[in-house]
Design a protein around this motif. Structure first.
Motif, short mmCIF file in Angstrom:
data_model
loop_
_atom_site.label_atom_id
_atom_site.label_comp_id
_atom_site.label_asym_id
_atom_site.label_seq_id
_atom_site.Cartn_x
_atom_site.Cartn_y
_atom_site.Cartn_z
N PRO A 151 0.83 -1.21 0.00
CA PRO A 151 0.00 0.00 0.00
C PRO A 151 0.87 1.26 0.00
O PRO A 151 1.89 1.32 0.69
N VAL A 152 0.48 2.24 -0.80
CA VAL A 152 1.23 3.49 -0.89
C VAL A 152 0.24 4.65 -0.83
O VAL A 152 -0.94 4.51 -1.15
N ARG A 153 0.76 5.80 -0.46
CA ARG A 153 -0.04 7.02 -0.42
C ARG A 153 0.59 8.05 -1.35
O ARG A 153 1.79 8.33 -1.27
N GLY A 154 -0.21 8.58 -2.24
CA GLY A 154 0.30 9.55 -3.20
C GLY A 154 0.44 10.92 -2.60
O GLY A 154 0.07 11.18 -1.46
N ALA A 155 1.02 11.85 -3.41
CA ALA A 155 1.23 13.21 -2.94
C ALA A 155 -0.09 13.92 -2.64
O ALA A 155 -0.13 14.85 -1.82
N ASP A 156 -1.16 13.50 -3.30
CA ASP A 156 -2.47 14.11 -3.06
C ASP A 156 -3.22 13.48 -1.90
O ASP A 156 -4.36 13.84 -1.61
N GLY A 157 -2.57 12.51 -1.23
CA GLY A 157 -3.18 11.86 -0.09
C GLY A 157 -3.97 10.61 -0.42
O GLY A 157 -4.40 9.88 0.48
N ALA A 158 -4.16 10.36 -1.72
CA ALA A 158 -4.91 9.17 -2.12
C ALA A 158 -4.07 7.92 -1.89
O ALA A 158 -2.85 7.93 -2.07
N THR A 159 -4.72 6.83 -1.52
CA THR A 159 -4.02 5.57 -1.28
C THR A 159 -4.17 4.64 -2.47
O THR A 159 -5.14 4.70 -3.22
N GLY A 160 -3.20 3.81 -2.65
CA GLY A 160 -3.22 2.85 -3.73
C GLY A 160 -2.33 1.67 -3.40
O GLY A 160 -1.90 1.50 -2.25
N THR A 161 -2.06 0.85 -4.39
CA THR A 161 -1.23 -0.34 -4.20
C THR A 161 -0.14 -0.36 -5.27
O THR A 161 -0.42 -0.16 -6.45
N GLN A 162 1.09 -0.58 -4.83
CA GLN A 162 2.20 -0.70 -5.77
C GLN A 162 2.61 -2.16 -5.88
O GLN A 162 2.91 -2.81 -4.89
N ALA A 163 2.61 -2.67 -7.11
CA ALA A 163 3.00 -4.05 -7.35
C ALA A 163 4.47 -4.14 -7.71
O ALA A 163 5.01 -3.25 -8.36
N SER A 164 5.10 -5.21 -7.28
CA SER A 164 6.50 -5.45 -7.64
C SER A 164 6.72 -6.95 -7.73
O SER A 164 5.98 -7.74 -7.15
N ARG A 165 7.74 -7.32 -8.47
CA ARG A 165 8.11 -8.73 -8.62
C ARG A 165 9.61 -8.79 -8.39
O ARG A 165 10.38 -8.12 -9.06
N ILE A 166 10.04 -9.61 -7.44
CA ILE A 166 11.45 -9.68 -7.06
C ILE A 166 12.02 -11.04 -7.42
O ILE A 166 11.46 -12.08 -7.04
N ILE A 167 13.11 -11.02 -8.16
CA ILE A 167 13.80 -12.27 -8.51
C ILE A 167 15.21 -12.23 -7.97
O ILE A 167 15.75 -11.16 -7.65
N GLY A 168 15.82 -13.38 -7.84
CA GLY A 168 17.21 -13.46 -7.40
C GLY A 168 17.96 -14.49 -8.22
O GLY A 168 17.41 -15.54 -8.58
N VAL A 169 19.20 -14.18 -8.54
CA VAL A 169 20.05 -15.10 -9.29
C VAL A 169 21.34 -15.29 -8.51
O VAL A 169 22.07 -14.33 -8.26
N ASN A 170 21.61 -16.54 -8.10
CA ASN A 170 22.85 -16.85 -7.40
C ASN A 170 23.99 -17.01 -8.40
O ASN A 170 23.87 -17.78 -9.36
N GLY A 171 25.05 -16.28 -8.21
CA GLY A 171 26.23 -16.39 -9.06
C GLY A 171 27.42 -16.85 -8.25
O GLY A 171 27.29 -17.19 -7.06
N PRO A 172 28.61 -16.88 -8.85
CA PRO A 172 29.83 -17.26 -8.11
C PRO A 172 30.24 -16.17 -7.13
O PRO A 172 30.79 -15.14 -7.52
#
Length: 220
Positions: free
Chosen positions: A138-159
């Motif tokens: 959940p996020v709140r914009g500069a105008d005070g309105a609330t919304g939802t921010q989506a994200s997708r997190i990946i990870g890659v193991n290297g040496p």
């Protein structure tokens, strides 16, 4: 390097000796499959696209994407690299990891717990790069309105390194990561360095000289 062998109609008539020889020596018509990253900097294929050298991260410029650096205003240190386009963005970071092990498997539950603590959700599922987290915050914009921010997190193991990539916008909301964004991740290279570092320590990102250079004023 892997080779894909072309099949022949009379392959059933090839002797065992011929089969062993052909297996050891690739056919003239064999096609070398392109190397796919993310790469270790020492294994970056020759003749590939130009990369912007950011110290621990080597990032190729992508058409229609702006390369931005997130800088800590107090310390002046670069915290993350952001590739932004009209349909979304990708934040990339690299961390020191043990020589053997699965650092992404260890930190993934920690990231999910932090999302929950901050009032969001994190759902683990299998994706193109393996286990990934699909998050809603959940996020709140500069105008005070609330919304939802989506994200997708990946990870890659290297040496001895972990590359963590966070998608926002369209790449985070579609069922599968769009191919052009997959291509962006698989073109990145990580430079771990030889010095000892604590596990989980962010690898330093360096602002390129061209971005730091300030031209002197012209003589009047």
């Amino acid at each position: 390097m892997k080779f894909r062998r072309k099949s022949t109609p009379d392959s059933a008539d090839i002797s065992a000796e011929e089969t062993a020889t052909s297996a050891a020596e690739p056919d003239e018509g064999a096609v070398a499959e392109p190397a796919v990253g993310p790469f270790d900097a020492d294994d970056l294929p020759e003749g590939g696209p130009h990369h912007v050298d950011l110290g621990s991260l080597l990032v190729p410029p992508m058409p229609g994407r702006d390369l931005r650096l997130q800088v800590n205003e107090k310390t002046g240190e670069v915290q993350a690299v952001l590739l932004a386009g009209p349909d979304g963005a990708l934040e990339i970071r690299a961390f020191a990891a043990p020589r053997n092990g699965d650092l992404w498997g260890e930190v993934r539950p920690q990231i999910a717990a932090d999302m929950t603590r901050r009032g969001g959700t994190a759902t683990e599922r299998e994706g193109h790069f393996g286990p990934e987290l699909v998050c809603q915050m959940p996020v709140r914009g500069a105008d005070g309105a609330t919304g939802t921010q989506a994200s997708r997190i990946i990870g890659v193991n290297g040496p001895r390194w972990l590359l963590r990539a966070t998608f926002m916008g369209r790449p985070a909301t579609e069922t599968e990561i769009p191919q052009d964004w997959i291509d962006t991740v698989t073109a990145i290279a990580v430079r771990r360095g030889d010095g000892p570092m604590p596990v989980g320590e962010p690898l330093p990102v360096v602002m390129p000289e061209s971005a730091r250079r300030v031209d002197p004023p012209a003589d009047s």
